[in-house]
Design an enzyme around this catalytic site. Structure first.
Site, PDB file in Angstrom:
ATOM      1  N   SER A  23      -0.019   4.095   5.727  1.00 32.82           N
ATOM      2  CA  SER A  23      -0.873   3.314   4.868  1.00 32.82           C
ATOM      3  C   SER A  23      -2.118   3.480   5.586  1.00 32.82           C
ATOM      4  O   SER A  23      -3.186   3.327   5.211  1.00 32.82           O
ATOM      5  CB  SER A  23      -0.487   1.946   4.676  1.00 32.82           C
ATOM      6  OG  SER A  23       1.027   1.841   4.026  1.00 32.82           O
ATOM      7  N   ARG A  24      -2.136   3.614   7.085  1.00 33.48           N
ATOM      8  CA  ARG A  24      -3.546   3.574   7.616  1.00 33.48           C
ATOM      9  C   ARG A  24      -4.284   4.796   7.744  1.00 33.48           C
ATOM     10  O   ARG A  24      -5.368   4.822   8.367  1.00 33.48           O
ATOM     11  CB  ARG A  24      -3.225   3.003   9.226  1.00 33.48           C
ATOM     12  CG  ARG A  24      -2.691   1.750   9.218  1.00 33.48           C
ATOM     13  CD  ARG A  24      -2.523   1.449  10.789  1.00 33.48           C
ATOM     14  NE  ARG A  24      -2.418  -0.070  11.057  1.00 33.48           N
ATOM     15  CZ  ARG A  24      -1.158  -0.542  11.305  1.00 33.48           C
ATOM     16  NH1 ARG A  24      -0.040   0.163  11.427  1.00 33.48           N
ATOM     17  NH2 ARG A  24      -1.155  -1.899  11.584  1.00 33.48           N
TER      18      ARG A  24
ATOM     19  N   HIS B 109       6.940   5.781   1.144  1.00 34.28           N
ATOM     20  CA  HIS B 109       7.854   4.610   0.726  1.00 34.28           C
ATOM     21  C   HIS B 109       8.600   5.081  -0.595  1.00 34.28           C
ATOM     22  O   HIS B 109       9.858   4.467  -0.914  1.00 34.28           O
ATOM     23  CB  HIS B 109       6.961   3.532   0.446  1.00 34.28           C
ATOM     24  CG  HIS B 109       5.809   2.774   1.150  1.00 34.28           C
ATOM     25  ND1 HIS B 109       4.800   3.011   1.241  1.00 34.28           N
ATOM     26  CD2 HIS B 109       6.318   1.938   2.387  1.00 34.28           C
ATOM     27  CE1 HIS B 109       4.220   2.511   2.601  1.00 34.28           C
ATOM     28  NE2 HIS B 109       5.297   1.753   3.092  1.00 34.28           N
TER      29      HIS B 109
ATOM     30  N   TYR C 219       1.001  -1.415  -0.145  1.00 37.98           N
ATOM     31  CA  TYR C 219      -0.084   0.120  -0.084  1.00 37.98           C
ATOM     32  C   TYR C 219       0.903   1.305  -0.094  1.00 37.98           C
ATOM     33  O   TYR C 219       1.110   2.129   0.890  1.00 37.98           O
ATOM     34  CB  TYR C 219      -1.061  -0.168   1.111  1.00 37.98           C
ATOM     35  CG  TYR C 219      -2.493   0.636   0.759  1.00 37.98           C
ATOM     36  CD1 TYR C 219      -3.158   0.079   0.024  1.00 37.98           C
ATOM     37  CD2 TYR C 219      -2.570   1.969   1.303  1.00 37.98           C
ATOM     38  CE1 TYR C 219      -4.313   0.668  -0.356  1.00 37.98           C
ATOM     39  CE2 TYR C 219      -3.672   2.572   1.016  1.00 37.98           C
ATOM     40  CZ  TYR C 219      -4.623   1.815   0.132  1.00 37.98           C
ATOM     41  OH  TYR C 219      -5.822   2.547  -0.197  1.00 37.98           O
TER      42      TYR C 219
END
Ligand code: PAF
Length: 280
Positions: free
Chosen positions: A186-187, A37, A32
């Protein structure tokens, strides 16, 4: 870009690359992918001949009541982003390939993992260090890149690498934030519009703490009291921890100095967000 799933095939591939004298840089992720990243991949691209990305939602680092099943996944988009970031090799194994029947070996870093996230997520870091150690053995990198948003994770991994004499350089990369200050995670996708607004209290707390520390307030409890009040004013926010710690030991510091890091974990609704920063 080559995509491998099988563990043995991946290890043979990376061992052959090492034997051919290639430098492997490695970005381990749970997928994700977001701009945080991508910043790791950019740095990794510059640092190695071969850039390896792993995508694996590691079940052993999730507690029984955590979000393993609902953790966001989008392999197709991840692969497109990886391709555009110049990744050479993706390893995306299945859980049964990483933890086959009879699996019984874990890596446990003591003390550092009892604090902060370790206190609220028992077993979490045992899962992280175990998978990172396994990833290193399979990928054989000379350099591995991790985000500083997971400050405790980075500290624990550095400890493990030193203690176990693992021949890999750990590069910690700056937190990447949205334009309004929210740390990329991602959360963040779990947040409703109102929760997304309230989540700004984390980065705003950091800025408040920095302002106080830089204007001469060095009593940690005074700074934390201001932040606590600020966070508790948000209806959806519930503090998990809010601490000023020494950057290496992660132990609480009564007085702020150049080694002090503010670390916070706050639930916004059901979503647990973390953030951190040096104060001076
Ligand atoms: O930070 C993460 O995404 C994970 O904890 C890691 C390091 C990939 C291990 O699963």
């Amino acid at each position: 870009m080559e995509i491998l799933h099988d563990t043995m095939a991946m290890q043979q591939r990376t061992l052959a690359l090492r034997a051919a004298g290639k430098t492997i840089s490695f970005v381990p992720t749970m997928g994700y992918l977001h701009a945080g990243h991508l910043s790791l991949l950019r740095e990794g691209r510059a640092r190695g001949d071969v850039l390896v990305l792993s995508i694996f939602v590691n079940p052993t680092q999730f507690g029984p009541n955590e979000d393993l099943d609902s953790y966001p996944r989008d392999m197709e988009n991840d692969l497109a982003l990886a391709r555009s970031a110049g990744v050479d090799l993706v390893w995306a194994p299945l859980p049964k390939q990483v933890y086959p029947e009879g699996y019984a070996t874990y890596v446990d870093v003591e003390r550092l993992t009892d604090l902060l996230c370790g206190a609220s997520r028992p077993g979490h870091f045992r899962g992280v260090t175990t998978i990172v150690c396994k990833l290193f053995n399979v990928v054989q990198p000379q350099v591995a890149l991790f985000g500083q948003k997971d400050f405790q994770q980075l500290t624990v991994i550095r400890r493990m690498v030193t203690d176990l004499n693992i021949p890999v350089e750990i590069a910690g990369m700056p937190i990447v934030r949205e334009a309004d200050g929210l740390a990329m995670s991602s959360r963040n996708v779990y947040l409703s519009t109102e929760q997304r607004r309230q989540a700004l209290v984390l980065s705003q707390s950091i800025m408040t703490a920095q302002r106080l520390a830089r204007s001469g307030e060095c009593d940690s409890s005074a700074i934390l009291a201001v932040l606590r009040q600020k966070i508790e004013a948000e209806s959806e926010a519930r503090i998990d921890y809010l601490q000023i710690c020494h950057q290496l030991t992660l132990e609480d510091q009564k007085r702020v100095d150049a080694d002090s890091v503010l670390l916070l974990a706050v639930f916004i609704g059901k979503t647990r967000l973390i953030d951190n920063s040096f104060l001076l």
